[in-house]
Write an enzyme that holds these catalytic residues in place. Structure first.
Site, PDB file in Angstrom:
ATOM      1  N   GLN B 122       0.857  -1.191   0.000  1.00 56.39           N
ATOM      2  CA  GLN B 122       0.000   0.000   0.000  1.00 56.39           C
ATOM      3  C   GLN B 122       0.884   1.229   0.000  1.00 56.39           C
ATOM      4  OE1 GLN B 122      -2.328  -1.542   3.608  1.00 56.39           O
ATOM      5  NE2 GLN B 122      -3.306   0.358   3.080  1.00 56.39           N
ATOM      6  N   GLY B 123       0.820   2.036  -1.043  1.00 59.39           N
ATOM      7  CA  GLY B 123       1.609   3.268  -1.087  1.00 59.39           C
ATOM      8  C   GLY B 123       0.778   4.441  -0.608  1.00 59.39           C
ATOM      9  N   SER B 125       1.579   6.609   2.922  1.00 62.33           N
ATOM     10  CA  SER B 125       2.345   7.658   3.601  1.00 62.33           C
ATOM     11  C   SER B 125       3.460   8.199   2.712  1.00 62.33           C
ATOM     12  CB  SER B 125       2.989   7.108   4.880  1.00 62.33           C
ATOM     13  OG  SER B 125       2.008   6.700   5.787  1.00 62.33           O
ATOM     14  N   SER B 157       5.043  -1.139   3.625  1.00 63.75           N
ATOM     15  CA  SER B 157       5.383  -2.495   4.072  1.00 63.75           C
ATOM     16  C   SER B 157       5.502  -3.438   2.888  1.00 63.75           C
ATOM     17  CB  SER B 157       4.308  -3.027   5.024  1.00 63.75           C
ATOM     18  OG  SER B 157       4.312  -2.291   6.209  1.00 63.75           O
ATOM     19  N   GLU B 237      -9.174  -3.153   8.564  1.00 66.61           N
ATOM     20  CA  GLU B 237      -7.959  -3.372   9.348  1.00 66.61           C
ATOM     21  C   GLU B 237      -8.312  -3.610  10.808  1.00 66.61           C
ATOM     22  OE1 GLU B 237      -4.229  -0.698   9.163  1.00 66.61           O
ATOM     23  OE2 GLU B 237      -5.406  -0.017  10.862  1.00 66.61           O
ATOM     24  N   GLU B 350      -2.439   9.541  19.066  1.00 62.81           N
ATOM     25  CA  GLU B 350      -2.987  10.904  19.180  1.00 62.81           C
ATOM     26  C   GLU B 350      -4.093  11.123  18.142  1.00 62.81           C
ATOM     27  OE1 GLU B 350       0.277  10.169  19.366  1.00 62.81           O
ATOM     28  OE2 GLU B 350       0.244  10.469  21.534  1.00 62.81           O
TER      29      GLU B 350
END
Lengths: 253, 366
Positions: B122-123, B125, B157, B237, B350
């Site tokens: 998965q591209g 970030s 990943s 997820e 956060e």
């Protein structure tokens, strides 16, 4: 019971608990509403609904004795207490409203059902505190902004909700002795977490006797010790794990 | 249709099959070996049909409820057959293809993933877009019947093993200007550079896109659907993947119980209570999913509970196996270090609390 019936029952009970004085009057009102029959026929509805509402409304009644019997109840630290029937004598307890009296001794009694009941009560108490703190955070303005716009405040309230939601999930599936022990521990921990964060968010007003928060804080602290504190129960779970040599997987898909 | 009517029935059948078929990993703990083992496990489970239950027939599945996948993954994790993090990637990638790829593309590609013949990545970030994912700048520009992609991804990943990538690109300003593509990783112009990580397993990579040509029919959804695609995969997820991870963490608590010579009932009980809590919560989420509920921001609660429980467990490991993490070459060290990422990946702790405050507590904007 279908969801609509449960909802109707919940609203009736909530109204009763907020309009009838806690203690003997509420005991009578609950009997008239058929509490004992409900407990006998639908314990899986009766216990979560009634005890959680006691917490949410801040009311109290002697319904725990219907669940565990009118017997001496184990308290934290190896102590024993009695849930007094009838009029409340202002006691020496931290929560003066609850008719709990210290006893010199008692005999072991089955506690699983009682732990689930007190667990739901603690959960409701935690929810009550979160509602108060949330309302305050939205209303109270400092530095020209509502408190709710400050991330430090938001995260305390988020942390409280996480603890309460986690405890509710544990309570909802608690069946056997270990499950009930864990549910009481999770609920006690969540209520104490709620007390800590909500007290902080409510600031000075939450420390006054005229604000309702302190009653819920007292109740959470006192109920946490009843039938074993979160701290004691957690240690007991650890001892059980060590004895078994493995961690029981209590819920299955 | 699925031959199994209950999860318990399916579990019993899977357990019986796994008892008969040894898929245990070898002694090599390198990432290469882990990925090869993952492919082996997927392939064996696919060929025996287990991997196909819970997925729709139009992508090579055998139908049945999603809970069957949770049960299978729990068995895989409990027996330690595959690293749960990379095993669970199918739970995110497959629903994305089912929801956003053309039916032909999904039918062609998904079996390649489920059967272990391919790994995908998965591209999402980027160096400048972590928590603020919507600020991503990898650009896709239309040119005839294809798109040209330029930019850089990071924390991707398994990119170095991946045959395909679900890639988020910018095609216009704002949240509505993010567009997703399904990109072949052997396309000229793609460079993958694995990142060294703190825990010694280099599962993340940087991926560079330099005038990469992507056919228009590889777009996932329509232009501007990319943000919705990214949001839609979070509940996937946080349902099945989380159930797998919780099962894995129970095995680590069992291992700690077996190995510790400095037991501390309070610490063991607290670690267990935290795990039991997230298991109960995840159980409730699975039930809601089975009842047809659309999962949403309330799964941030699951995420916070899981990350907290994971870190508490591995701090307990370090406390009750004194010196093992620090001084010995035991696998505990890598796992202990990896737990530190639990409050960072998949949306930081956060960000989760921000979502809970805004969406669940309705506290308004911060």
């Amino acid at each position: 019971m279908d969801p609509a019936e449960v909802e109707l029952l919940t609203e009736t009970l909530r109204k009763t608990m907020t309009t009838v004085a806690s203690g003997p009057a509420l005991d009578t009102a609950l009997l008239e509403l058929g509490w004992r029959e409900l407990l006998a026929e639908y314990p899986e509805v009766a216990v979560p609904t009634v005890f959680r509402l006691l917490g949410e409304t801040g009311a109290h009644a002697s319904v725990l004795t219907d669940v565990v019997g009118a017997v001496p109840l184990p308290y934290a630290g190896g102590r024993w207490v009695e849930w007094g029937q009838g009029a409340t004598a202002p006691g020496a307890g931290l929560d003066e409203e609850l008719p709990l009296r210290l006893l010199p001794a008692g005999r072991p009694v089955p506690v699983a059902a009682g732990r689930r009941a007190v667990g739901w009560w603690l959960l409701g108490t935690g929810r009550a505190m979160l509602t108060l703190a949330r309302g305050h955070a939205l209303d109270r303005v400092q530095f020209g902004r509502p408190l709710a716009s400050f991330q430090a405040v938001r995260h305390r309230l988020a942390e409280t909700l996480v603890a309460l939601e986690g405890a509710e999930a544990v309570l909802a599936v608690a069946e056997d002795g270990l499950g009930s022990l864990l549910a009481k521990a999770a609920a006690g921990q969540a209520a104490l977490t709620a007390a800590r964060h909500c007290q902080q968010v409510l600031g000075g007003i939450g420390f006054t006797a005229e604000h309702p928060l302190h009653r819920h804080v007292r109740r959470a602290v006192v109920l946490d010790g009843l039938l074993g504190s979160a701290r004691e129960l957690t240690r007991e779970a650890g001892a059980l794990l060590r004895a078994e040599g493995a961690a029981p997987r209590l819920v299955q898909l | 249709m699925s031959a199994f009517t209950t999860a318990a029935e399916f579990r019993t059948a899977v357990q019986a099959w796994l008892d008969e078929h040894d898929l245990a990993p070898g002694p090599d703990r390198s990432l290469d070996a882990q990925v090869a083992q993952l492919a082996r496990v997927r392939r064996a489970l696919f060929d025996a049909d287990w991997m196909r239950y819970g997925w729709p027939e139009r992508v090579g599945g055998l139908g049945g409820p999603a809970v069957l996948r949770a049960v299978l993954g729990e068995e895989v994790a409990t027996r330690g057959l595959a690293e749960p993090g990379i095993y669970s990637m199918v739970e995110v990638l497959t629903p994305t293809l089912i929801s956003y790829a053309s039916p032909d593309l999904a039918a062609e590609m998904v079996p390649l993933l489920l059967s272990g013949r391919e790994q995908w990545c998965q591209g999402f970030s980027e160096p400048g877009s972590g928590s603020d994912l919507a600020s991503l700048t990898t650009r896709a520009v239309p040119q005839g019947d294809h798109w040209v992609v330029n930019g850089q991804k990071v924390w991707t990943s398994l990119a170095q093993y991946a045959a395909r990538c679900v890639l988020l690109t910018r095609t216009a300003p704002g949240h509505d200007g993010i567009t997703a593509f399904f990109v072949d990783m052997d396309t000229p112009g793609i460079t993958v550079r694995p990142l060294r990580t703190m825990h010694g397993v280099d599962e993340f990579a940087e991926v560079f896109f330099d005038d990469v040509i992507v056919p228009a029919d590889r777009m996932l959804g329509r232009p501007g659907d990319g943000w919705r695609l990214a949001m839609d995969l979070l509940p996937h997820e946080r349902s099945t993947c989380f159930w797998h991870r919780v099962a894995h963490l129970y095995t680590r608590l069992d291992r700690l119980l077996d190995q510790t010579e400095a037991p501390d009932d309070a610490a063991l009980g607290a670690a267990y209570l935290a795990l039991h809590t997230v298991r109960c919560r995840s159980h409730a989420t699975q039930r809601r999913l089975a009842d047809g509920a659309a999962l949403g921001p309330e799964t941030s609660v699951d995420k916070v509970l899981l990350a907290t429980a994971e870190q508490q467990l591995f701090e307990t490991v370090r406390d009750l196996l004194p010196g093992v993490v620090e001084l010995t070459g035991s696998p505990w060290r890598s796992e202990y270090l990896y737990a530190r990422a639990a409050t960072i990946y998949g949306g930081t702790a956060e960000i989760q609390r921000n979502i809970i405050a805004r969406r669940l507590l309705d506290l308004g904007r911060d």
